[in-house]
Design an enzyme around this catalytic site. Sequence first.
Site, PDB file in Angstrom:
ATOM      1  N   HIS A  81       0.812  -1.214   0.000  1.00 11.38           N
ATOM      2  CA  HIS A  81       0.000   0.000   0.000  1.00 11.38           C
ATOM      3  C   HIS A  81       0.854   1.278   0.000  1.00 11.38           C
ATOM      4  CE1 HIS A  81       0.192  -0.367   4.579  1.00 11.38           C
ATOM      5  NE2 HIS A  81       0.500   0.921   4.395  1.00 11.38           N
ATOM      6  N   ASP A 118       0.025  -7.705   1.334  1.00 11.67           N
ATOM      7  CA  ASP A 118       0.425  -6.306   1.534  1.00 11.67           C
ATOM      8  C   ASP A 118       1.948  -6.163   1.557  1.00 11.67           C
ATOM      9  OD1 ASP A 118       0.088  -3.593   1.777  1.00 11.67           O
ATOM     10  OD2 ASP A 118      -0.206  -3.628   3.951  1.00 11.67           O
ATOM     11  N   SER A 149       4.793   2.690   8.129  1.00 16.09           N
ATOM     12  CA  SER A 149       4.325   1.577   7.307  1.00 16.09           C
ATOM     13  C   SER A 149       5.432   1.102   6.371  1.00 16.09           C
ATOM     14  CB  SER A 149       3.115   2.023   6.485  1.00 16.09           C
ATOM     15  OG  SER A 149       2.562   0.937   5.789  1.00 16.09           O
TER      16      SER A 149
END
Length: 378
Positions: free
Chosen positions: A178, A208, A323
């Site tokens: 992402h 992911d 992230s």
Amino acid sequence: MTESQRPSGEYPMYPSYGNGDAAYPPPPSYQPVQPVAMGSGTTVWPAPGTADGYAGGGAGHGGGGLHGLPQAAPEPAPSRRRVRRPVALLAAVAIAASIVGGGTATVIGQLTDNGTNGTAGSVVPGTTVSQSSKGTVSGVAAALAPTIVEIGATSTAGQSTGSGVVITSDGEIVTNNHVIADATSIEVTLSTGKKYTAEVLGTDPDKDLALIKLQGASGLKTATLGDSSQVAVGDQVVAIGSPEGLTGTVTSGIVSALDRDVTVAKDGDSGNGSGQGQGQGGQGGGQQWPFEFGGQQFNGDTGDSTTTYKAIQTDASLNPGNSGGALINMNGEIIGINSAMYSASSASSSAGSVGLGFAIPVNTLKADLDTLRAGDSS
């Protein structure tokens, strides 16, 4: 006065033993058998019935006069036997030692083989913490910070900021899908401040995960991929990333839970029409890092296209921009890729972690590396 009845110069008379003659025998006409000394510690007794066995064994004895009498047994040759037995014993010990040594080498080989390959349950070698600093947050930070990078991705939806982990010296970097989904350009900043452009090698939206490659890089420090199956609740951990664009930020905490079913969006859009990526660092405002857990959505709408995975939960502070960064154990091994967080407020990009962060287990990454390198995506 009693007179002697013995004739002068004769032996006394003794009772007869059935032959009517004097019974006491005269001295033997031969010399008794004598041992012969052959050298230090060795004595030989001559064999009976030979001239060597009896001095004067002539007529009347025939060399066999003592056949009826018990003979002294010859002494064994002790020196020869005493030498042979230790030699045989030493040979047996040497053979046993070689067998034990070979077995030990085999066992050592089997033990040290762990960590030399890229299977999901082994450690993939890279930078580790020095022995003197092992077990300290500062030691982990000093060793691993050079292996964590900041990723800036530009897409038609806007600008997003995330983190990544260097796994090869020529610039392969693991991050979240992402973070770089739909990116038209990617810029990576090392801990030294040096910048590179990067291209996408492969993505796996279902997990992911993504793999990108720096252009023209070499000699980079690489992270050690550990074994997430060995992680236990309560283990101390360190998180390194670029929250809010602050490259190389270090936080610490513990593993607070395992196997959490976390749901995140498959693409870079948060799904609420804001046009900001999930990994954005807050520069452009808008939604941040939405995820779903236990049927509830946090930090915004995850959208229609989502994926769910088992995650490691930590209370180490994670913020927008972490992230794709690393969750690290106290040996300096990567045990997870940070991927989601809960924020106290979904209305402000400045809202930070309240102790609920989630990471993709590193064994999931290791099992997926070949697929990512092949450029496959699901």
